[in-house]
Design a protein around this motif. Structure first.
Motif, PDB file in Angstrom:
ATOM      1  N   TYR A  59       0.840  -1.194   0.000  1.00  0.00           N
ATOM      2  CA  TYR A  59       0.000   0.000   0.000  1.00  0.00           C
ATOM      3  C   TYR A  59       0.877   1.246   0.000  1.00  0.00           C
ATOM      4  CZ  TYR A  59      -3.656   3.120   2.105  1.00  0.00           C
ATOM      5  OH  TYR A  59      -4.562   4.128   2.405  1.00  0.00           O
TER       6      TYR A  59
ATOM      7  N   ASN B 271      -8.345   3.650  -8.809  1.00  0.00           N
ATOM      8  CA  ASN B 271      -9.069   4.514  -7.857  1.00  0.00           C
ATOM      9  C   ASN B 271      -9.172   5.919  -8.453  1.00  0.00           C
ATOM     10  OD1 ASN B 271      -8.788   2.224  -6.334  1.00  0.00           O
ATOM     11  ND2 ASN B 271      -7.308   3.098  -4.887  1.00  0.00           N
TER      12      ASN B 271
ATOM     13  N   GLU C 214      -2.508   1.689  -4.998  1.00  0.00           N
ATOM     14  CA  GLU C 214      -2.006   3.062  -5.161  1.00  0.00           C
ATOM     15  C   GLU C 214      -0.512   3.174  -4.923  1.00  0.00           C
ATOM     16  OE1 GLU C 214      -6.060   5.616  -4.205  1.00  0.00           O
ATOM     17  OE2 GLU C 214      -4.310   5.839  -2.880  1.00  0.00           O
TER      18      GLU C 214
ATOM     19  N   PHE D 147     -14.592   4.617   9.049  1.00  0.00           N
ATOM     20  CA  PHE D 147     -13.586   3.830   9.752  1.00  0.00           C
ATOM     21  C   PHE D 147     -12.540   4.762  10.350  1.00  0.00           C
ATOM     22  CE2 PHE D 147     -12.208   4.441   5.438  1.00  0.00           C
ATOM     23  CZ  PHE D 147     -10.818   4.647   5.509  1.00  0.00           C
TER      24      PHE D 147
HETATM   25  C1  GCU Z   1      -7.174   5.977  -1.068  1.00  0.00           C
HETATM   26  C2  GCU Z   1      -6.826   4.715  -0.347  1.00  0.00           C
HETATM   27  C3  GCU Z   1      -7.707   4.460   0.827  1.00  0.00           C
HETATM   28  C4  GCU Z   1      -8.052   5.777   1.503  1.00  0.00           C
HETATM   29  C5  GCU Z   1      -8.861   6.594   0.518  1.00  0.00           C
HETATM   30  C6  GCU Z   1      -9.229   7.948   1.071  1.00  0.00           C
HETATM   31  O1  GCU Z   1      -7.559   5.751  -2.259  1.00  0.00           O
HETATM   32  O2  GCU Z   1      -6.739   3.573  -1.136  1.00  0.00           O
HETATM   33  O3  GCU Z   1      -7.048   3.599   1.695  1.00  0.00           O
HETATM   34  O4  GCU Z   1      -8.749   5.578   2.674  1.00  0.00           O
HETATM   35  O5  GCU Z   1      -8.107   6.841  -0.619  1.00  0.00           O
HETATM   36  O6  GCU Z   1      -8.489   8.868   0.814  1.00  0.00           O
HETATM   37  O7  GCU Z   1     -10.240   8.055   1.743  1.00  0.00           O
END
Ligand code: GCU
Length: 604
Positions: free
Chosen positions: A384, A479, A423, A559
């Motif tokens: 990640y 994403n 990402e 979360f």
């Molecule tokens: C990212 C990421 C997530 C994160 C989300 C956000 O894309 O993958 O882990 O929580 O964006 O910014 O809310």
């Protein structure tokens, strides 16, 4: 523990082997739970592990009374002992320590756990201690003997304790360290809470001398009626007869394990197989028997493949109506069957046929429940953001986590996609790292699809999905956060996207924060109306994308995240959930539900 192998064509690299020897299908084995209250000692200076000259007790002087794993008690009023588990407070296992004790909410470091138990092991039997997961690094001792180390907060591991266990007064001591490290997997920076602790079930598993350690049974790639797989026996010396039975399909196959303990099989089934699908999550009762034991399993059979831009489930094109979720509920780590049923029932209510379990392997209850409820699953390892791609030990760790999740869930019909990253920034070392993970996944399981959540770029206002790694994946997933981290919502429906890949495209994340109960104009950030409008506009945009075959918006529920501090709105929560951490739905929940109702009709 590390072994070495040639990879990257030159360096001899360490290979983590924590995933080797994993007992799968624990729900159908002879188990005793060690869940419940465990004594704990918070040890930020690791006083119970190192002497004052920073030498590790279990290497330098294993019997040292000051070593916490020896669970030593003063024998008289003169003796100096500066800890005592039995007079120490307790934490619930499974569980994270952060939400159980206020003074541990932000704690990152070492905490020692101790559990005492009796176990009358019959002669000729073997005993294992199994951990569903411990975040992040676990060092495990039984009765003062070191069993081993495990690194990685989201994968299971077990140790053979047959030679160490006693009938009475066993003390199982676990040093848990959740310190974040640059070279770890995940690395030091994430957008989720670094919950520490023994976060999943702990089991004692009793087995016969020769036992069924592992098995795989699935439809052979590219066929709809050839069953193929293997059974691995532990401690098998000669040729052992194994019977595979699936009564409903009149299957009764005898296979033989060689001296390596492995029996490989392939056979045709010409009876009418009811294929597993979200609308019809058919699970068959499979029985694997030897002269010593029978192990049952509920397994579904389905085919999954891509053909050009299509994802074919049982030969039919499917649209992945998804939602992303963390392994969290009500602001704590989710870890029970009830938690899994709650979360995935919300997903079904949304009209989903698919979930993205982000960003790490979730507990097994989630997979059991997805198999039963009928939800296709994307599973991911926590490679990640800015992982240390040049570090061989980091690669070994990531590869081990991938191996562990595939080993654990390879018999789950619901699992259709293995994701190797999320990402990650573009670089040659990143590409090499991910390509090697893809090769490992394909070597372990050639029946499922491989992907990762990519980032995109844009030129002259056109979104471009041309990350080089797309060439190695079966699904092009990315994403996008139009209307939240950039780009306007009004023109979103007309936005153009392009990709050079003639493969299925899945939007693995989109979304925006909303504080549940905060209302206002659709232009006002943080309101439910803003999030609702953001969903409306993004879904209109996504429908126009080339090869679009699925979406898993970010995210099912709010979360915890240490990166989200806006007072009165975020307060330590990422608020992109469609449901608040209190379980209350936001307006956008209905927006997505209506969209999925429409899509389901189109793909019917
Ligand atoms: C990212 C990421 C997530 C994160 C989300 C956000 O894309 O993958 O882990 O929580 O964006 O910014 O809310």
């Amino acid at each position: 523990m590390y072994q070495f192998k040639m990879i990257f064509g030159c360096l001899l690299l360490p290979v983590a082997v924590w995933s080797q020897g994993l007992l799968n299908n624990t729900e159908n084995r002879n188990t005793t739970s060690l869940n419940g209250n465990w004594n704990y000692i918070v040890d930020p200076y690791e006083t119970g592990y190192y002497n004052f000259h920073a030498e590790v007790y279990d290497q330098k002087n294993p019997k040292a009374t000051a070593a916490f794993y020896n669970n030593y008690h003063a024998k008289n009023k003169t003796e100096l002992v500066e800890y005592d588990f039995d007079r120490s407070p307790q934490l619930k296992v499974p569980g994270d320590w952060n939400t159980q004790k206020e003074n541990l909410f932000y704690y990152e470091g070492t905490i020692w756990f101790k559990k005492s138990f009796d176990y009358d092991l019959q002669s000729g039997k073997r005993l294992f201690v199994y951990f569903g997961a411990v975040n992040y690094k676990a060092e495990v001792y039984l009765n003062g003997t070191k069993l081993g180390i495990h690194e990685g907060g989201f994968t299971a591991f077990n140790f053979d304790i047959t030679a160490v266990v006693k009938p009475k007064d066993n003390y199982l001591v676990v040093k848990v360290d959740n310190k974040r490290l640059k070279e770890a997997v995940p690395t030091a920076n994430t957008d989720w809470w670094n919950y520490g602790g023994i976060t999943r079930d702990v089991l004692l598993i009793e087995e016969p001398q020769v036992f069924i350690q592992d098995y795989a049974i699935q439809l052979k790639k590219g066929t709809s009626n050839i069953f193929s797989g293997f059974v691995v026996l532990n401690n098998n010396s000669g040729s052992e007869k194994i019977t595979l039975t699936i009564r409903e399909l009149q299957v009764e196959k005898e296979i033989t394990a060689g001296t390596d303990g492995k029996a490989v099989f392939e056979f045709e089934v010409d009876n009418n197989i009811k294929y597993w699908s979200p609308d019809f999550p058919k699970l068959y009762k499979v029985l694997i028997s030897t002269g010593y034991q029978s192990l049952k399993a509920d397994i579904g059979f389905r085919t999954i493949e891509t053909r050009g831009p299509d994802i074919l489930l049982n030969g039919k094109s499917v649209f992945l109506r998804g939602i992303s979720l963390h392994e969290e509920i009500a602001g704590r780590r989710a870890n029970t069957l009830a938690d899994a049923v709650r979360l995935l029932t919300w997903a079904k209510e949304l009209g989903c046929n698919y979930v993205r379990l982000a960003h790490y392997p979730h507990n097994e209850y989630m997979l059991q429940t997805a198999d039963k409820l009928g939800l296709l699953v994307w599973e991911e390892i926590p490679v990640y953001w800015t992982i240390d791609f040049n570090n061989p030990a980091t690669f070994a760790n990531a590869e081990d986590q991938l191996t562990a999740v595939i080993n654990r869930d390879k018999n789950r019909a619901c699992v259709i996609i293995w994701s190797v990253a999320n990402e990650t920034p573009l670089s040659e070392s990143r590409n090499t790292f991910l390509i090697n993970l893809v090769n490992q996944a394909r070597a372990l399981d050639n029946t499922r699809l491989i992907s990762a959540a990519l980032l995109t770029r844009s030129e002259n206002g056109v979104g471009i999905i041309d990350d080089k790694m797309g060439a190695y994946f079966d699904i092009i997933a990315f994403n996008e956060y139009r209307g939240w981290y950039g780009g306007d919502l009004v023109s979103a429906p007309a936005a153009k996207w392009t990709t050079p890949y003639n493969k299925p495209v899945v939007v693995s994340e989109f979304g925006g924060d909303a504080k549940q109960g905060l209302h206002g104009k659709k232009e006002e950030r943080w309101t439910e109306e803003y999030q609702e409008y953001l969903y409306q506009q993004n879904l209109l945009m996504i429908q126009q994308m080339p090869n679009i075959r699925g979406v898993s918006p970010w995210i099912l529920t709010d979360f915890r995240s240490p990166r989200r501090m806006l007072p009165g709105v975020q307060d330590g929560f990422n608020r992109k959930g469609l449901i608040s951490d209190k379980g209350i739905k936001k307006k956008a929940f209905n927006t997505l539900q209506a969209f999925y109702k429409k899509i389901a009709l189109q793909y019917n």
